[in-house]
Design an enzyme around this catalytic site. Structure first.
Site, short mmCIF file in Angstrom:
data_model
loop_
_atom_site.label_atom_id
_atom_site.label_comp_id
_atom_site.label_asym_id
_atom_site.label_seq_id
_atom_site.Cartn_x
_atom_site.Cartn_y
_atom_site.Cartn_z
N GLY A 180 -17.84 -2.37 -1.93
CA GLY A 180 -18.46 -1.23 -0.99
C GLY A 180 -18.60 0.10 -1.43
O GLY A 180 -19.55 0.74 -1.18
N TYR A 234 1.02 -1.32 -0.14
CA TYR A 234 -0.14 -0.13 -0.02
C TYR A 234 0.78 1.18 -0.13
O TYR A 234 2.17 1.24 0.35
CB TYR A 234 -0.87 0.01 1.27
N PHE A 273 -8.62 9.41 -7.58
CA PHE A 273 -9.04 9.74 -6.16
C PHE A 273 -8.36 8.86 -5.10
O PHE A 273 -8.61 7.78 -5.33
CB PHE A 273 -10.52 9.91 -6.24
N TRP A 274 -8.14 9.41 -4.06
CA TRP A 274 -7.71 8.65 -2.83
C TRP A 274 -8.16 9.51 -1.59
O TRP A 274 -7.83 10.46 -1.31
CB TRP A 274 -6.17 8.48 -2.73
#
Length: 412
Positions: free
Chosen positions: A232, A131, A347-348
């Site tokens: 989700g 990550y 986008f994060w």
């Protein structure tokens, strides 16, 4: 181990001095160790320096096996259960359920009891070491979840005992039964919303709302197309868009239970649910006779799926990429850039939170909007499977399976 705090100018800084007691032969030896002087607004740095100093001391003359994540790290007996990993790798191999000592509650800290915490793809990636941000090891897993405040420090103003809270940002380690957290690291939620909604609120619904709000000026009747529609994020997009009167074209991979999934997504507000293959077939044109071509495409997959989303955008539309489950690059057709002037963005939500960390009003307003939708019955938690903490191995294995339609949520 006793810690003495001496005030510096204006009470804004603390110098922490720690007294270590250990035994050499038949004698008890005391050692005062200055640890760190740090601004109160950086309590995490203070704690990390404390741990570093403790480990340095034990290497020099104390017990070389002492760890800040073991009972022997101090004389306090209060501990919690936590899913800990000491190295990166396969979650099923490196995550262990251990007893972790709780630090003292500082003046601006809160003691919380974790209630529920989901397992997200980003959690898995953190454990694997892939990550974008990685906590120092050893680390407690989990970036999201809901907790109840059990005790507050003497200077805590925004929270009280009984409040529900969620992390403001990633990296707190939510897969544990209790935690001592800085007041500024959490934000309160109304405790009259469903537990699973609260536990899964901080990442996916926030991502969905921001993407629907920040890239195109969407009006009722407009359309959005998205892949990974059963994720989700995808389920939150469907519901928030429906509440705003926006059509959603939801793309999912073919699977044996496609009909059941189609029915479930439509039940929460999906306008259209189609298989990925349909994006490349002529009949997709029939769909656009019933709703306009999308202004916005949301890509959580990458590869060919993302390319096909681009092909169906309106002129000057936007494609926003927030995930890459296919682990393949996004390829943009030249024609889409030249003749349609599409915009390709990323986008994060973690970065969004960092960008707005100095002004809590934006995050507060977003959570209030989402909670209002939940209270109105317009936004529900994604399909979840509740798993006890002791069954964490089963939950981790299930979270890593392909075609996963239910989010694993650990109940403490």
């Amino acid at each position: 181990m006793n810690a003495l705090k001496t005030h510096a100018s204006n009470d804004k800084y603390y110098c922490v001095v720690v007294l270590f007691l250990y035994f050499e032969g038949h004698c008890c030896v005391a050692m005062w160790l200055p640890v760190h002087t740090v601004c109160l607004r950086s309590q995490t740095a203070c704690r990390r320096s404390f741990v570093a100093a403790l480990l340095k001391f034990t290497r020099q003359g104390g017990n070389a096996n002492v760890s800040p994540f073991s009972h022997s790290a101090g004389l306090r007996a209060q501990t919690c259960k936590a899913l800990l990993y000491r190295k990166h790798g396969d979650p099923s191999q490196v995550v262990q359920l251990e007893d972790v000592e709780l630090p003292p509650i500082g003046a601006k800290d809160v003691l919380v009891k974790m209630l529920a915490a989901p397992i997200n793809p980003s959690d898995i990636n953190m454990i694997q070491g892939t990550y974008a941000i990685l906590p120092d090891l050893p680390a407690v897993g989990g970036n999201e979840g809901v907790a109840q405040v059990v005790e507050v420090g003497s200077q805590v103003k925004s929270l009280k005992t009984g409040d529900w809270v969620i992390p403001k940002d990633a990296g707190l380690g939510t897969w544990r039964t209790e935690a001592v957290l800085a007041e500024d690291d959490v934000i309160s939620l109304p405790n009259d919303i469903p537990l699973l909604s609260a536990a899964t609120l901080g990442v996916n619904p926030c991502t969905a709302l921001r993407m629907l709000s920040d890239f195109e000026d969407l009006k009722p009747g407009d359309s959005v197309i998205q892949n990974a529609a059963n994720s989700g994020v995808g389920q939150a997009v469907i519901q928030i868009a429906a509440a705003r009167g926006i059509n959603t074209i939801n793309v999912i991979r073919d699977r044996p239970e496609f009909t059941q999934l189609n029915d479930r997504l439509k039940a929460i507000g999906a306008t259209h649910v189609i298989k990925e293959e349909a994006l490349r077939r002529p009949e997709i044109k029939e769909l656009f006779k019933t709703c306009p071509r999308p202004k916005l495409a949301l890509n959580g997959v990458g590869g060919k799926s993302a390319t096909e989303l681009l092909r169906h955008l309106q002129i000057r539309g936007s494609m926003v990429t927030y995930g890459g489950m296919a682990k393949q690059p996004v390829t943009v057709p030249v024609s889409a850039l030249i003749f349609k002037d599409v915009k390709v963005r990323g986008f994060w939500v973690t970065q969004w939170k960092k960008d707005h960390s100095n002004d809590g009003r934006a995050f507060r307003a977003m959570l209030d909007e989402l909670c209002h939708l939940i209270q109105q019955g317009k936004l529900t938690a994604p399909a979840c499977t509740e798993v006890g903490l002791q069954d964490y191995s089963k939950a981790l294995d299930a979270a890593m399976q392909p075609f996963t339609s239910a989010k694993q949520v650990v109940i403490m």
